[in-house]
Motif scaffolding. Structure first.
Motif, PDB file in Angstrom:
ATOM      1  N   ASP A  81       7.976 -27.829  20.054  1.00  0.00           N
ATOM      2  CA  ASP A  81       9.466 -27.401  19.415  1.00  0.00           C
ATOM      3  C   ASP A  81       9.130 -26.844  17.940  1.00  0.00           C
ATOM      4  OD1 ASP A  81      10.734 -28.417  21.824  1.00  0.00           O
ATOM      5  OD2 ASP A  81      11.002 -30.466  20.888  1.00  0.00           O
ATOM      6  N   ASP A  82       9.536 -25.659  17.715  1.00  0.00           N
ATOM      7  CA  ASP A  82       9.406 -25.101  16.457  1.00  0.00           C
ATOM      8  C   ASP A  82      10.227 -25.665  15.255  1.00  0.00           C
ATOM      9  OD1 ASP A  82       8.807 -23.453  14.474  1.00  0.00           O
ATOM     10  OD2 ASP A  82       9.869 -21.808  15.398  1.00  0.00           O
TER      11      ASP A  82
ATOM     12  N   VAL B 225      12.621 -24.114  12.667  1.00  0.00           N
ATOM     13  CA  VAL B 225      14.109 -23.525  12.793  1.00  0.00           C
ATOM     14  C   VAL B 225      15.194 -24.763  12.482  1.00  0.00           C
ATOM     15  CG1 VAL B 225      13.522 -22.041  14.927  1.00  0.00           C
ATOM     16  CG2 VAL B 225      14.045 -24.309  15.321  1.00  0.00           C
TER      17      VAL B 225
ATOM     18  N   GLY C 193      19.042 -26.566  20.729  1.00  0.00           N
ATOM     19  CA  GLY C 193      17.679 -25.618  20.467  1.00  0.00           C
ATOM     20  C   GLY C 193      17.490 -25.057  21.810  1.00  0.00           C
TER      21      GLY C 193
ATOM     22  N   ARG D 148      15.176 -22.144  24.056  1.00  0.00           N
ATOM     23  CA  ARG D 148      14.016 -21.506  24.309  1.00  0.00           C
ATOM     24  C   ARG D 148      14.311 -19.927  24.477  1.00  0.00           C
ATOM     25  NH1 ARG D 148       9.457 -24.182  28.081  1.00  0.00           N
ATOM     26  NH2 ARG D 148       8.518 -22.426  27.510  1.00  0.00           N
ATOM     27  N   ASN D 149      13.482 -19.137  23.911  1.00  0.00           N
ATOM     28  CA  ASN D 149      13.789 -17.714  23.897  1.00  0.00           C
ATOM     29  C   ASN D 149      13.219 -17.077  25.082  1.00  0.00           C
ATOM     30  OD1 ASN D 149      14.955 -16.740  21.357  1.00  0.00           O
ATOM     31  ND2 ASN D 149      13.200 -17.019  20.269  1.00  0.00           N
TER      32      ASN D 149
ATOM     33  N   TYR E  86      18.053 -20.510  18.397  1.00  0.00           N
ATOM     34  CA  TYR E  86      16.864 -19.997  19.521  1.00  0.00           C
ATOM     35  C   TYR E  86      15.547 -20.091  18.997  1.00  0.00           C
ATOM     36  CZ  TYR E  86      20.718 -18.337  22.418  1.00  0.00           C
ATOM     37  OH  TYR E  86      21.926 -18.051  22.957  1.00  0.00           O
ATOM     38  N   TYR E  87      14.427 -20.563  19.695  1.00  0.00           N
ATOM     39  CA  TYR E  87      13.114 -20.646  19.260  1.00  0.00           C
ATOM     40  C   TYR E  87      12.230 -20.384  20.394  1.00  0.00           C
ATOM     41  CZ  TYR E  87      12.766 -25.233  21.623  1.00  0.00           C
ATOM     42  OH  TYR E  87      12.776 -26.114  22.493  1.00  0.00           O
ATOM     43  N   GLU E  88      10.926 -20.198  19.773  1.00  0.00           N
ATOM     44  CA  GLU E  88       9.828 -20.125  20.752  1.00  0.00           C
ATOM     45  C   GLU E  88       9.036 -21.230  20.807  1.00  0.00           C
ATOM     46  OE1 GLU E  88       7.513 -17.666  23.049  1.00  0.00           O
ATOM     47  OE2 GLU E  88       9.122 -16.596  22.123  1.00  0.00           O
ATOM     48  N   ARG E  89       8.637 -21.752  22.056  1.00  0.00           N
ATOM     49  CA  ARG E  89       8.033 -22.795  22.305  1.00  0.00           C
ATOM     50  C   ARG E  89       6.585 -22.739  22.270  1.00  0.00           C
ATOM     51  NH1 ARG E  89       9.563 -28.020  23.995  1.00  0.00           N
ATOM     52  NH2 ARG E  89       8.497 -29.180  25.226  1.00  0.00           N
TER      53      ARG E  89
END
Length: 335
Positions: free
Chosen positions: A107-108, A111, A128, A130-131, A201-204
């Protein structure tokens, strides 16, 4: 400035725990320095009955770093129960909001600022999401997306591409504590709470070290728990399927009579055996689905504790020992 708690469930995470603590500690201190979190904000690492040195590392680091705390469960109770125990412990220590995340650093954490900003804007729940799932294998990506769509089709209010990376405010935590079911599926429970919510939204990322604690077997079990805990549509599906089979059987019976009187009927083992196996398979499937629901009822009516906390460390010192998971207002164990 809100009092923020990070809750991180851990099971045999000795390979990644030191790096996780270092990064999260740095992030928490940055939030405090930027005026986004209060000085008494903390991290809670929940040891879910690990068999390695996870708890030893938590104990050692909590003595060196005041921001690091720990909760040790008496035995392994599963990810959802470990997470819930950490959330309720944070609630008991008067936090304003809790951010739950995994220990594997997928997890980023960058953010987290956005989580807190949305909380300050009035959101009690921040998901949270994922993108994309480009880094997943084809099998995992296909099955995961299919599962989310299937849950939606069953009428379960679940957030697409969201796991357990979320923020819960104090009101949401109070509401969550009122849900008493033993078979926890927090991804389905949290949307039921209500209150204002939003998404981040975040990149895993890839796992920093060690192996995934969710192999295919556990993922299937987790998926079944989610379905049977929040929807009775599979039971209705069995009834509809039974009615449909009865209709087909009636049509087949009429066809057999017509064929017999027309003198074109032919007897054969293949058609009989296939019919028996097909009906038998449907019956076994139906019994299995009904049995899953009966098993859930059996677990719930026993009212056993979800978990039992053996030790808690806050501010570098043991806080509680031999404490049950949660007590209701009358003092009776309700977990």
């Amino acid at each position: 400035m809100p009092k923020v708690y990070f809750v991180i469930p851990c099971y045999n995470e000795e390979e990644v725990l030191n790096e996780t603590m270092k990064r999260l500690s740095r992030k928490l201190q940055q939030l405090i320095a930027d005026g986004k979190a209060a000085e008494d904000s903390r991290m809670l690492f929940v040891d879910d009955g690990s068999k390695d040195k996870t708890w030893s590392i938590i104990q050692e680091k909590s003595g060196e770093n005041k921001y690091i705390g720990g909760v040790k469960l008496s035995r392994n109770r599963g990810h959802q129960n470990a997470l819930f125990s950490g959330l309720m412990t944070a609630k008991e220590h008067g936090c304003d909001c809790v951010i739950s995340l995994d220990a594997d650093l997928q997890d980023d954490i960058e953010v987290i600022d956005q989580f807190i900003e949305k909380y300050m804007e009035g959101c009690e729940v921040v998901y949270g999401v994922r993108n994309s799932r480009k880094k997943d294998t084809f099998f995992k990506r296909t099955t995961a997306q299919g599962y989310y769509k299937f849950m939606k089709a069953l009428g379960v209010d679940i957030v697409y591409n969201h796991a357990d990376y979320r923020l819960l405010g104090s009101k949401a935590l109070d509401a969550l504590s009122e849900y008493r079911e033993v078979n926890l599926f927090l991804r389905g429970i949290v949307p039921l709470i209500g209150y204002r919510s939003d998404y981040v939204y975040y990149e895993r990322s890839e796992r920093f070290a060690g192996e995934s604690k969710y192999p295919l077997k556990k993922m299937i079990r987790f998926a079944i728990d989610g379905i049977t805990s929040f929807s009775v549509k599979p039971l209705k599906l069995i009834s509809n399927l039974g009615i449909l089979m009865c209709v087909f059987s009636l049509i087949g019976f009429i066809y057999a009579l017509v064929s017999y009187f027309m003198g074109v009927a032919q007897s054969g083992w293949p058609s009989i055996i296939c019919s028996i196996w097909f009906i038998g398979g449907l019956q076994m499937l139906g019994i299995g689905i009904v049995g899953s629901y009966v098993g859930r009822i059996y677990s719930e009516v026993k009212q056993r504790p979800r978990y039992r906390i053996e030790k808690t460390i806050i501010n570098g010192e043991p806080d509680k020992e031999e404490e049950a998971g949660e007590n209701d207002k009358d003092g009776k164990n309700a977990s």
